[in-house]
Write an enzyme that holds these catalytic residues in place. Structure first.
Site, PDB file in Angstrom:
ATOM      1  N   LYS A   1       0.823  -1.212   0.000  1.00 23.76           N
ATOM      2  CA  LYS A   1       0.000   0.000   0.000  1.00 23.76           C
ATOM      3  C   LYS A   1       0.862   1.270   0.000  1.00 23.76           C
ATOM      4  CE  LYS A   1      -3.935  -2.194   2.340  1.00 23.76           C
ATOM      5  NZ  LYS A   1      -4.932  -2.023   3.447  1.00 23.76           N
TER       6      LYS A   1
ATOM      7  N   GLU B   1      -9.894 -10.370  -7.112  1.00 25.60           N
ATOM      8  CA  GLU B   1      -8.950  -9.253  -6.969  1.00 25.60           C
ATOM      9  C   GLU B   1      -7.800  -9.367  -7.976  1.00 25.60           C
ATOM     10  OE1 GLU B   1     -10.131  -8.646  -2.263  1.00 25.60           O
ATOM     11  OE2 GLU B   1      -8.131  -9.405  -2.748  1.00 25.60           O
TER      12      GLU B   1
HETATM   13  P1  IDP Z   1      -8.010  -6.371   6.213  1.00 29.86           P
HETATM   14  O1  IDP Z   1      -7.204  -5.533   5.236  1.00 29.86           O
HETATM   15  O2  IDP Z   1      -7.173  -6.819   7.387  1.00 29.86           O
HETATM   16  O3  IDP Z   1      -8.744  -7.511   5.538  1.00 29.86           O
HETATM   17  P2  IDP Z   1     -10.581  -5.021   6.347  1.00 29.86           P
HETATM   18  O4  IDP Z   1     -11.483  -5.046   7.530  1.00 29.86           O
HETATM   19  O5  IDP Z   1     -10.955  -5.825   5.139  1.00 29.86           O
HETATM   20  O6  IDP Z   1      -9.119  -5.411   6.858  1.00 29.86           O
HETATM   21  O7  IDP Z   1     -10.422  -3.485   5.935  1.00 29.86           O
HETATM   22  C1  IDP Z   1      -9.866  -3.120   4.673  1.00 29.86           C
HETATM   23  C2  IDP Z   1      -8.893  -1.995   4.885  1.00 29.86           C
HETATM   24  O8  IDP Z   1      -9.596  -0.850   5.363  1.00 29.86           O
HETATM   25  C3  IDP Z   1      -7.807  -2.234   5.954  1.00 29.86           C
HETATM   26  O9  IDP Z   1      -6.732  -2.995   5.486  1.00 29.86           O
HETATM   27  C4  IDP Z   1      -7.416  -0.819   6.320  1.00 29.86           C
HETATM   28  O10 IDP Z   1      -6.555  -0.241   5.328  1.00 29.86           O
HETATM   29  C5  IDP Z   1      -8.763  -0.106   6.267  1.00 29.86           C
HETATM   30  N1  IDP Z   1      -9.419  -0.074   7.587  1.00 29.86           N
HETATM   31  C6  IDP Z   1      -9.964  -1.114   8.263  1.00 29.86           C
HETATM   32  N2  IDP Z   1     -10.478  -0.724   9.437  1.00 29.86           N
HETATM   33  C7  IDP Z   1     -10.251   0.615   9.506  1.00 29.86           C
HETATM   34  C8  IDP Z   1     -10.566   1.624  10.499  1.00 29.86           C
HETATM   35  O11 IDP Z   1     -11.162   1.360  11.550  1.00 29.86           O
HETATM   36  N3  IDP Z   1     -10.160   2.897  10.203  1.00 29.86           N
HETATM   37  C9  IDP Z   1      -9.511   3.224   9.043  1.00 29.86           C
HETATM   38  N4  IDP Z   1      -9.219   2.319   8.103  1.00 29.86           N
HETATM   39  C10 IDP Z   1      -9.575   1.042   8.324  1.00 29.86           C
END
Ligand code: IDP
Ligand code: MG
Length: 139
Positions: free
Chosen positions: A11, A128
């Site tokens: 990222k 993806e």
């Molecule tokens: P993951 O990447 O571990 O699967 P997901 O819940 O799918 O997590 O969330 C996708 C992406 O969204 C995360 O990798 C992160 O970049 C962002 N994200 C997740 N939770 C939060 C939050 O509470 N605040 C800000 N960004 C978040």
């Protein structure tokens, strides 16, 4: 559907900090082989489409802003049990919760700017990879 492939992105926080090479080293060192890879940047429309599953979540706008803020490296990776093993290698979404020795623990800045993406299922890994790579590139 293949169960031995996953999809990742390095990222913008990690590419911007010069950590791309170190993260790729970790991935290869953990036994993954790279089947496709590109350095690119997401448009707003592409980021909104990629993360559409999160569009009702309160952080969606922040996530799209962040993911379009700089270059990313997208890749398709191969290994037995790829999806699960890669999630273990990267660690929890919030780097403060991520286990010692994981990529997010060592390289992520915050829960949003968390260094790497890893697919959460075989189906999403397939979709993806399809989103980023043409058939010829997905060798
Ligand atoms: P993951 O990447 O571990 O699967 P997901 O819940 O799918 O997590 O969330 C996708 C992406 O969204 C995360 O990798 C992160 O970049 C962002 N994200 C997740 N939770 C939060 C939050 O509470 N605040 C800000 N960004 C978040
Ligand atoms: Mg996820």
């Amino acid at each position: 559907m293949a169960t031995n492939r996953t999809f990742t992105m390095i990222k913008p926080d990690a590419t911007g900090a010069g950590n791309t090479g170190k993260i790729i080293d970790r991935i290869i060192g953990a036994g993954f082989s790279i089947r496709a890879m590109k350095w690119t940047q997401l448009s707003r429309q592409e980021a909104e489409k990629f993360y559409a599953i999160h569009k009702e979540r309160p952080f969606f706008g922040e996530l799209v802003d962040y993911m379009t803020s700089g270059p990313i490296v997208a890749a398709i990776l191969e290994k037995d049990n790829a999806v699960e093993d890669f999630r273990t290698l990267i660690g929890a979404t919030d780097p403060k919760q991520a286990a010692e020795g994981t990529i997010r623990r060592d390289f992520a800045e915050s829960i949003a700017a968390n260094a790497v993406h890893g697919s959460d299922s075989d189906e999403n890994a397939h979709n993806e990879g399809f989103f980023f790579f043409s058939e010829r590139e997905r060798a």
